[in-house]
Design an enzyme around this catalytic site. Structure first.
Site, PDB file in Angstrom:
ATOM      1  N   ASP A  10      44.676  38.965  41.870  1.00 61.07           N
ATOM      2  CA  ASP A  10      44.527  37.600  41.715  1.00 61.07           C
ATOM      3  C   ASP A  10      45.471  37.264  42.801  1.00 61.07           C
ATOM      4  O   ASP A  10      46.777  37.106  42.906  1.00 61.07           O
ATOM      5  CB  ASP A  10      45.597  37.491  40.385  1.00 61.07           C
ATOM      6  CG  ASP A  10      45.592  35.764  40.091  1.00 61.07           C
ATOM      7  OD1 ASP A  10      44.863  35.184  40.451  1.00 61.07           O
ATOM      8  OD2 ASP A  10      46.502  35.377  39.513  1.00 61.07           O
ATOM      9  N   GLU A  70      39.534  37.675  42.377  1.00 57.85           N
ATOM     10  CA  GLU A  70      39.217  36.267  41.803  1.00 57.85           C
ATOM     11  C   GLU A  70      38.858  35.264  42.962  1.00 57.85           C
ATOM     12  O   GLU A  70      39.395  35.298  43.925  1.00 57.85           O
ATOM     13  CB  GLU A  70      40.336  35.560  41.023  1.00 57.85           C
ATOM     14  CG  GLU A  70      39.790  34.316  40.267  1.00 57.85           C
ATOM     15  CD  GLU A  70      41.022  33.983  39.401  1.00 57.85           C
ATOM     16  OE1 GLU A  70      40.848  33.954  38.079  1.00 57.85           O
ATOM     17  OE2 GLU A  70      42.138  33.513  39.844  1.00 57.85           O
ATOM     18  N   ASP A 142      50.370  36.252  36.717  1.00 64.32           N
ATOM     19  CA  ASP A 142      49.578  36.789  37.902  1.00 64.32           C
ATOM     20  C   ASP A 142      49.079  38.313  37.479  1.00 64.32           C
ATOM     21  O   ASP A 142      48.103  38.623  37.755  1.00 64.32           O
ATOM     22  CB  ASP A 142      50.564  36.729  39.146  1.00 64.32           C
ATOM     23  CG  ASP A 142      50.936  35.301  39.461  1.00 64.32           C
ATOM     24  OD1 ASP A 142      50.161  34.529  39.668  1.00 64.32           O
ATOM     25  OD2 ASP A 142      52.320  35.171  39.371  1.00 64.32           O
TER      26      ASP A 142
END
Length: 174
Positions: A10, A70, A142
């Protein structure tokens, strides 16, 4: 089938979350999670270097075979989006330098896979990650998001493999 080790990333300039799982078909196993934190008192170049070095250390230590990241969420603040894109570039570069296959997933696809809906909050993601990976205890959103990205990739791999085997079975049938 032997398990495959997947790292979910992420990306973020302040905190780049990472989560590693082992996937053996439908079974998922938690390996580790954490975050690489850059020093916001430093220049952008040094912060990107901190992310690079931190991710390199994680990948060297945990030896994932595939990576999932992502996709960038574009917001109204162009400067913030650009900085996120630079951190994301580092997050793509580190596994690419190791020759890992890298998959990318939209934030809504990750949410839909993990919580069952394309929209949801960080608390829902964290709760479902803990359900799917009982040994996981992500310290931050996160880290939970990174594990959710890895879970999404594991499910996507399984779906692709199932689809391929069904196509082969269909061609073999008279």
């Amino acid at each position: 089938m032997s398990p495959i080790r997947i790292i979910g990333i992420d990306p973020g300039l302040r905190r780049t979350g990472w989560g590693v799982i082992d996937s053996d078909g439908a079974r998922l196993g938690f390996v580790a999670c954490g975050a690489v934190v850059s020093d916001n008192a430093e220049s952008l170049g040094l912060r990107l270097r901190q992310i690079f070095d931190g991710l390199q250390e994680v990948l060297a230590r945990l030896a994932p075979e595939e990576a999932a990241i992502e996709q960038t969420f574009v917001n109204r603040d162009g400067a913030a989006t650009l900085k996120l894109g630079q951190a994301r570039g580092i997050a793509l570069l580190v596994p690419a330098l190791l020759g890992l296959t890298i998959a990318e997933y939209a934030p809504n696809a990750v949410k839909k896979t993990v919580i069952g809906a394309g929209h949801g909050d960080k608390g829902q993601i964290r709760a479902m990650v803990k359900c799917l990976l009982p040994r996981a205890a992500p310290d931050s959103a996160d880290e939970a998001d990174a594990l959710a990205i890895a879970i999404t990739h594991a499910h996507s791999r399984n779906w692709a493999r199932l689809t391929a085997s069904m196509a082969l079975a269909g061609r073999a049938a008279p």
